[in-house]
Design a protein around this motif. Structure first.
Motif, PDB file in Angstrom:
ATOM      1  N   ARG A 110      -4.565   3.441  -2.117  1.00  0.00           N
ATOM      2  CA  ARG A 110      -4.069   3.677  -0.758  1.00  0.00           C
ATOM      3  C   ARG A 110      -2.949   4.719  -0.775  1.00  0.00           C
ATOM      4  O   ARG A 110      -2.936   5.658   0.027  1.00  0.00           O
ATOM      5  CB  ARG A 110      -3.564   2.359  -0.148  1.00  0.00           C
ATOM      6  N   ILE A 111      -2.019   4.566  -1.716  1.00  0.00           N
ATOM      7  CA  ILE A 111      -0.893   5.500  -1.817  1.00  0.00           C
ATOM      8  C   ILE A 111      -1.397   6.914  -2.125  1.00  0.00           C
ATOM      9  O   ILE A 111      -0.921   7.895  -1.544  1.00  0.00           O
ATOM     10  CB  ILE A 111       0.113   5.030  -2.888  1.00  0.00           C
ATOM     11  N   ALA A 112      -2.363   7.019  -3.033  1.00  0.00           N
ATOM     12  CA  ALA A 112      -2.893   8.335  -3.402  1.00  0.00           C
ATOM     13  C   ALA A 112      -3.555   9.011  -2.201  1.00  0.00           C
ATOM     14  O   ALA A 112      -3.413  10.221  -2.002  1.00  0.00           O
ATOM     15  CB  ALA A 112      -3.882   8.208  -4.552  1.00  0.00           C
ATOM     16  N   LEU A 113      -4.264   8.240  -1.383  1.00  0.00           N
ATOM     17  CA  LEU A 113      -4.886   8.806  -0.185  1.00  0.00           C
ATOM     18  C   LEU A 113      -3.832   9.215   0.839  1.00  0.00           C
ATOM     19  O   LEU A 113      -3.981  10.243   1.523  1.00  0.00           O
ATOM     20  CB  LEU A 113      -5.864   7.798   0.428  1.00  0.00           C
ATOM     21  N   GLU A 114      -2.763   8.445   0.940  1.00  0.00           N
ATOM     22  CA  GLU A 114      -1.658   8.817   1.834  1.00  0.00           C
ATOM     23  C   GLU A 114      -1.005  10.118   1.352  1.00  0.00           C
ATOM     24  O   GLU A 114      -0.647  10.977   2.163  1.00  0.00           O
ATOM     25  CB  GLU A 114      -0.619   7.690   1.889  1.00  0.00           C
ATOM     26  N   PHE A 115      -0.856  10.235   0.047  1.00  0.00           N
ATOM     27  CA  PHE A 115      -0.278  11.445  -0.531  1.00  0.00           C
ATOM     28  C   PHE A 115      -1.156  12.656  -0.221  1.00  0.00           C
ATOM     29  O   PHE A 115      -0.672  13.704   0.222  1.00  0.00           O
ATOM     30  CB  PHE A 115      -0.126  11.263  -2.043  1.00  0.00           C
ATOM     31  N   ASP A 116      -2.470  12.517  -0.419  1.00  0.00           N
ATOM     32  CA  ASP A 116      -3.401  13.599  -0.138  1.00  0.00           C
ATOM     33  C   ASP A 116      -3.331  14.008   1.330  1.00  0.00           C
ATOM     34  O   ASP A 116      -3.254  15.200   1.650  1.00  0.00           O
ATOM     35  CB  ASP A 116      -4.825  13.168  -0.497  1.00  0.00           C
ATOM     36  N   ALA A 117      -3.347  13.031   2.230  1.00  0.00           N
ATOM     37  CA  ALA A 117      -3.295  13.325   3.669  1.00  0.00           C
ATOM     38  C   ALA A 117      -1.994  14.042   4.022  1.00  0.00           C
ATOM     39  O   ALA A 117      -1.990  14.967   4.835  1.00  0.00           O
ATOM     40  CB  ALA A 117      -3.441  12.035   4.467  1.00  0.00           C
ATOM     41  N   ALA A 118      -0.902  13.618   3.406  1.00  0.00           N
ATOM     42  CA  ALA A 118       0.393  14.235   3.681  1.00  0.00           C
ATOM     43  C   ALA A 118       0.427  15.685   3.204  1.00  0.00           C
ATOM     44  O   ALA A 118       0.944  16.562   3.891  1.00  0.00           O
ATOM     45  CB  ALA A 118       1.508  13.434   3.016  1.00  0.00           C
TER      46      ALA A 118
ATOM     47  N   ALA B 266       6.361  12.794   4.132  1.00  0.00           N
ATOM     48  CA  ALA B 266       5.361  11.758   3.865  1.00  0.00           C
ATOM     49  C   ALA B 266       4.853  11.852   2.428  1.00  0.00           C
ATOM     50  O   ALA B 266       4.598  10.820   1.783  1.00  0.00           O
ATOM     51  CB  ALA B 266       4.206  11.873   4.857  1.00  0.00           C
ATOM     52  N   ALA B 267       4.704  13.074   1.910  1.00  0.00           N
ATOM     53  CA  ALA B 267       4.270  13.248   0.525  1.00  0.00           C
ATOM     54  C   ALA B 267       5.319  12.695  -0.435  1.00  0.00           C
ATOM     55  O   ALA B 267       4.991  12.014  -1.414  1.00  0.00           O
ATOM     56  CB  ALA B 267       3.994  14.725   0.244  1.00  0.00           C
ATOM     57  N   GLN B 268       6.602  12.969  -0.153  1.00  0.00           N
ATOM     58  CA  GLN B 268       7.692  12.444  -0.984  1.00  0.00           C
ATOM     59  C   GLN B 268       7.710  10.925  -0.960  1.00  0.00           C
ATOM     60  O   GLN B 268       7.926  10.276  -1.984  1.00  0.00           O
ATOM     61  CB  GLN B 268       9.038  12.985  -0.497  1.00  0.00           C
ATOM     62  N   LYS B 269       7.493  10.339   0.236  1.00  0.00           N
ATOM     63  CA  LYS B 269       7.483   8.879   0.347  1.00  0.00           C
ATOM     64  C   LYS B 269       6.348   8.283  -0.479  1.00  0.00           C
ATOM     65  O   LYS B 269       6.531   7.292  -1.201  1.00  0.00           O
ATOM     66  CB  LYS B 269       7.342   8.444   1.802  1.00  0.00           C
ATOM     67  N   ALA B 270       5.152   8.883  -0.392  1.00  0.00           N
ATOM     68  CA  ALA B 270       4.014   8.378  -1.169  1.00  0.00           C
ATOM     69  C   ALA B 270       4.296   8.490  -2.668  1.00  0.00           C
ATOM     70  O   ALA B 270       4.007   7.560  -3.430  1.00  0.00           O
ATOM     71  CB  ALA B 270       2.750   9.139  -0.800  1.00  0.00           C
ATOM     72  N   ALA B 271       4.881   9.618  -3.086  1.00  0.00           N
ATOM     73  CA  ALA B 271       5.211   9.792  -4.499  1.00  0.00           C
ATOM     74  C   ALA B 271       6.227   8.741  -4.947  1.00  0.00           C
ATOM     75  O   ALA B 271       6.094   8.153  -6.029  1.00  0.00           O
ATOM     76  CB  ALA B 271       5.754  11.200  -4.738  1.00  0.00           C
TER      77      ALA B 271
ATOM     78  N   GLN C 186       5.687   5.750  -7.777  1.00  0.00           N
ATOM     79  CA  GLN C 186       6.584   5.537  -8.917  1.00  0.00           C
ATOM     80  C   GLN C 186       7.128   4.115  -8.919  1.00  0.00           C
ATOM     81  O   GLN C 186       7.286   3.493  -9.976  1.00  0.00           O
ATOM     82  CB  GLN C 186       7.732   6.561  -8.891  1.00  0.00           C
ATOM     83  N   GLY C 187       7.414   3.591  -7.727  1.00  0.00           N
ATOM     84  CA  GLY C 187       7.879   2.208  -7.621  1.00  0.00           C
ATOM     85  C   GLY C 187       6.818   1.220  -8.066  1.00  0.00           C
ATOM     86  O   GLY C 187       7.110   0.224  -8.746  1.00  0.00           O
TER      87      GLY C 187
ATOM     88  N   THR D  34      -4.322  17.914 -13.080  1.00  0.00           N
ATOM     89  CA  THR D  34      -3.479  16.741 -13.262  1.00  0.00           C
ATOM     90  C   THR D  34      -2.497  16.684 -12.103  1.00  0.00           C
ATOM     91  O   THR D  34      -1.788  17.645 -11.832  1.00  0.00           O
ATOM     92  CB  THR D  34      -2.694  16.821 -14.586  1.00  0.00           C
ATOM     93  N   CYS D  35      -2.471  15.535 -11.430  1.00  0.00           N
ATOM     94  CA  CYS D  35      -1.578  15.375 -10.280  1.00  0.00           C
ATOM     95  C   CYS D  35      -0.905  14.004 -10.358  1.00  0.00           C
ATOM     96  O   CYS D  35      -1.442  13.016  -9.875  1.00  0.00           O
ATOM     97  CB  CYS D  35      -2.346  15.513  -8.971  1.00  0.00           C
ATOM     98  N   PRO D  36       0.272  13.931 -10.962  1.00  0.00           N
ATOM     99  CA  PRO D  36       0.942  12.645 -11.126  1.00  0.00           C
ATOM    100  C   PRO D  36       1.730  12.174  -9.906  1.00  0.00           C
ATOM    101  O   PRO D  36       2.665  11.404 -10.023  1.00  0.00           O
ATOM    102  CB  PRO D  36       1.873  12.919 -12.308  1.00  0.00           C
ATOM    103  N   LEU D  37       1.346  12.630  -8.700  1.00  0.00           N
ATOM    104  CA  LEU D  37       2.030  12.285  -7.462  1.00  0.00           C
ATOM    105  C   LEU D  37       3.520  12.610  -7.528  1.00  0.00           C
ATOM    106  O   LEU D  37       4.373  11.819  -7.149  1.00  0.00           O
ATOM    107  CB  LEU D  37       1.835  10.807  -7.100  1.00  0.00           C
ATOM    108  N   ASP D  38       3.817  13.779  -8.032  1.00  0.00           N
ATOM    109  CA  ASP D  38       5.193  14.259  -7.978  1.00  0.00           C
ATOM    110  C   ASP D  38       5.149  15.754  -7.696  1.00  0.00           C
ATOM    111  O   ASP D  38       4.128  16.268  -7.246  1.00  0.00           O
ATOM    112  CB  ASP D  38       5.978  13.917  -9.247  1.00  0.00           C
ATOM    113  N   THR D  39       6.223  16.450  -7.946  1.00  0.00           N
ATOM    114  CA  THR D  39       6.293  17.852  -7.539  1.00  0.00           C
ATOM    115  C   THR D  39       5.696  18.827  -8.541  1.00  0.00           C
ATOM    116  O   THR D  39       5.759  20.022  -8.336  1.00  0.00           O
ATOM    117  CB  THR D  39       7.756  18.257  -7.282  1.00  0.00           C
TER     118      THR D  39
END
Length: 197
Positions: free
Chosen positions: A14-22, A30-35, A39-40, A98-103
């Motif tokens: 769910r988080i990864a899809l939110e990140f993609d949408a953001a 929103a991307a920062q929040k998902a990332a 991590q949490g 590679t996309c570790p949900l960060d910058t």
């Protein structure tokens, strides 16, 4: 030792899809929040070590990113790792994303048609990506690849790199170019190289 459950995997997806949408919506907050949420989740599911060692072989980060990865050959979305074939006007490349949900995401470009010019004489080029453009992963990969191709002349891949590149290509990315690939198959005791056509 990680404590990843099916519920955690569902949350990670769910988080990864939110990140993609953001990212696609160009919504940096929103991307920062998902990332941050991802991590949490990793820290929580990694046991008493928290985030420390979370990407070790038995770490929660490794488990979650592996589960999230796109199937081989399919283009991943932001928040997924994946390997796919990219076709551009400058040629084809196998992209290891590679996309570790960060910058900092990364693209690894490997030549497929080894007898054709490429963006590197070794048949491989990496690129670290510190932006979240409002593009799909495929569009972003194409933009990066074409930028390299158009910034300088495309070059022939050195013969000594071709065999290794050819051997490492997955089945879904085999060369389709009929041009001579120049892949050495054997060397005799006099140093004569045989080629595969």
């Amino acid at each position: 030792m990680h404590k990843v459950t099916d519920h955690d995997i569902k949350n990670a997806k769910r988080i990864a899809l939110e990140f993609d949408a953001a990212v696609i919506a160009n919504d940096g907050n929103a991307a920062q929040k998902a990332a941050h949420d991802f991590q949490g989740l990793i820290a929580t599911t990694n046991g008493e070590n928290g985030s420390f060692g979370s990407f070790a072989a038995d770490g929660a980060g490794r488990v979650l990113t592996t589960v999230l990865a796109a199937k081989a050959g399919q283009v991943p979305h932001w928040g997924q790792n994946g390997v796919f074939v990219l076709e551009t006007k400058h040629g084809r490349a196998l992209v290891d994303f590679t996309c570790p949900l960060d910058t900092c995401s990364s693209f690894g470009f490997t030549a497929i048609d080894l007898g054709m010019p490429f963006i590197s004489t070794t048949g491989y080029r990496s690129h670290f990506y510190v932006e979240w453009p409002p593009l799909s992963v495929k569009e972003a990969a194409a933009a990066v690849f074409c930028e390299y191709a158009e910034a300088g002349e495309m070059v022939n891949i050195k013969i000594e790199y071709r065999q290794g590149r050819n051997n490492s290509l997955p089945d879904f990315a085999k060369p389709s170019c009929t041009a001579f690939q120049g892949i050495p198959t054997q060397t005799d005791d006099k140093g004569q190289i045989g080629f595969q056509f």
